[in-house]
Design a protein around this motif. Structure first.
Motif, PDB file in Angstrom:
ATOM      1  N   ASN A   1       1.841   5.077  -0.509  1.00  0.00           N
ATOM      2  CA  ASN A   1       0.934   6.189  -0.220  1.00  0.00           C
ATOM      3  C   ASN A   1       1.077   7.405  -1.131  1.00  0.00           C
ATOM      4  O   ASN A   1       0.367   8.377  -0.961  1.00  0.00           O
ATOM      5  N   THR A   3       0.831  -1.214   0.000  1.00  0.00           N
ATOM      6  CA  THR A   3       0.000   0.000   0.000  1.00  0.00           C
ATOM      7  C   THR A   3       0.862   1.258   0.000  1.00  0.00           C
ATOM      8  O   THR A   3       0.917   1.991   0.983  1.00  0.00           O
ATOM      9  N   GLY A  45       5.378   0.533   1.236  1.00  0.00           N
ATOM     10  CA  GLY A  45       4.222   0.687   2.100  1.00  0.00           C
ATOM     11  C   GLY A  45       4.537  -0.002   3.408  1.00  0.00           C
ATOM     12  O   GLY A  45       5.672  -0.393   3.646  1.00  0.00           O
TER      13      GLY A  45
END
Length: 253
Positions: A200, A198, A207
């Motif tokens: 950002n 993930t 992430g």
């Protein structure tokens, strides 16, 4: 001297498509302070692609363009570091590594000898992946894993990751108001290590997952990792300079 590695991510160094110079200066100031407190510091710095983009805004979704941006941005990024370290009478250096350096004991020893020599002469090594030729790194990888390998193979006692993620929580703090910080982590579960990445921001490639994977690697080698905010350096300063664990997460076996 206590040898540590500090890794700073693209999201910390970049703001509105440009290098966040005040945050870079704060980082350099912290490293200068750590030097005064008996630390040898190796810096692993992202930001070459984003620095290149400030000079030539190519489409970053094309790998060849990202390679070109890295080639433009790496010397530009180093120049900014040089200017800021000079204010503290410190010399910094550029060390570009590819992943295969750690596949060969001979190559690893050569790289470590260079790092040792720089530190012995009070020079700050600034390490980055050689993004211009490391295609896999540009598409899939990140400097979290690189910094973990640097910490292990170059004999650092601790890896510090400065990120837009200020700690490891029991659940996503962006989604849940009752998320609680995990101050100390001794074990990382398999589902946490294999979760979806993930990143950002548009320049980031990692992430929380890549940070957990880096922590897991180091913990298995008997080393430690500290995750803290790169926007507000008070937590990492308290931890390293004052010996107080006020914020952030310490990963230790």
């Amino acid at each position: 001297m206590k040898r540590i590695v500090i890794k700073v991510g693209s999201h910390v160094l970049t703001e509105d498509g440009a290098i966040a110079k005040p945050r870079m200066f704060a980082l350099v100031e912290l490293i200068s302070e750590l030097k005064a407190h008996n630390y040898d510091v190796i810096l692993v710095s992202s930001g070459a692609v984003s620095a290149g983009y400030t000079q030539l805004p190519l489409n970053r979704n094309i790998v060849a363009n990202r390679q070109a941006l890295a080639a433009i941005g790496q010397p530009y990024l180093l120049k900014m570091y040089q200017e800021k370290f000079a204010k503290f009478n410190l010399l910094c250096s550029q060390v570009l590594l590819s992943a295969d350096v750690f596949d060969s004991k001979k190559h690893t020893e050569h790289a470590k000898n260079a790092i040792d020599t720089l530190l012995e002469n009070n020079v700050i090594p600034i390490i980055n992946e050689n993004d211009t030729v490391s295609i896999e790194e540009l598409v899939f990888g990140d400097n979290d894993r690189l910094s973990a390998h640097v910490a292990h193979y170059f004999d650092a006692i601790l890896l510090v990751i400065l990120s837009d993620i200020d700690a490891f929580y029991d659940k996503d703090p962006n989604k849940y108001d009752d998320a609680r910080r995990r101050a100390i982590v001794n074990k990382i579960e398999e589902d946490e290590l294999n979760a979806e990445h993930t990143p950002n921001n548009e320049f980031a490639t990692g992430g929380i997952v890549t940070k957990l994977q880096s922590a897991d690697f180091l913990m298995k080698q008997g080393r430690e990792m500290f995750l803290a905010s790169g926007f507000d350096l008070s937590d990492v300063r308290s931890f390293l300079v004052d010996g107080e664990h006020k914020g952030g997460t310490l990963f230790t076996a």
